[in-house]
Design an enzyme around this catalytic site. Sequence first.
Site, PDB file in Angstrom:
ATOM      1  CD  GLU A   1      24.206  40.480 -26.232  1.00 35.81           C
ATOM      2  OE1 GLU A   1      22.969  40.443 -26.059  1.00 35.81           O
ATOM      3  OE2 GLU A   1      25.011  40.060 -25.391  1.00 35.81           O
ATOM      4  CB  SER A   2      20.560  43.481 -31.197  1.00 37.33           C
ATOM      5  OG  SER A   2      21.586  44.112 -31.958  1.00 37.33           O
TER       6      SER A   2
END
Length: 243
Positions: free
Chosen positions: A133-134
């Site tokens: 995700e990040s």
Amino acid sequence: MKLRSSPPSPRLSPASPASPSRRRSERLSGAAVLLGVLAFCLSLCPGRAEADIYMYTDEQGVTHFSNRAAADPKFKLYLKSPERRGASRGSVTPSPPSDRSLDRFTRYDAWIRQAATLYQIPEELIRAVIKVESDYDPRAVSHAGAQGLMQLMPQTALRMQVRDAFDPREAIFGGTRYLRVLANVFNGDLDLTVAGYNAGEGAVMRYGGIPPYEETQAYVTRVRTYYARYRATRDATNASIEP
């Protein structure tokens, strides 16, 4: 929370029995999750119902969700679930200043372990979702507005009781709570849980499996890849570095 690795269709197993004092605490957490599920389902965009959600509470006070009643009479219809047409959150664009130091891969270990224990989701799965995700950047923002370590959309963050998605601890606990909700809805199916995190549970229900979205299919593959890497080595930094 243990994952069975041998069957062809891996599943997240249900929570194990707990002591009376812990069960009381879990009932409180379960109530919060229940409210989160209700708010999530009610907020899905209007449309033709594609699947229903069923629920029952066992003798230990633990609430179980399913997207099919099966042959178990304990499950009762909880909510008609409208379809949620494909909601891609877009690629992640880290907000400056982006944290690229290697110690970011171990900086949140304590909170990841705590969230894994509280919601009984494998620690390695939480790490894999954060990585994909990040890339462990707590200030990351996607083009669609998803925020923080676990890229929660503002509405999802609100449902998961996250006040500040850029706060690493809140993001980890909120994202893990959402994984727990999805795992309950999809009867512990790992791939559907991960697909639901990316595309929304309505899309997974609509297609009866991983939606035919290129982004979601690639997302599931990447999360599964990192999940396997985190399980294979205890060195989170080495497992997190791109092959």
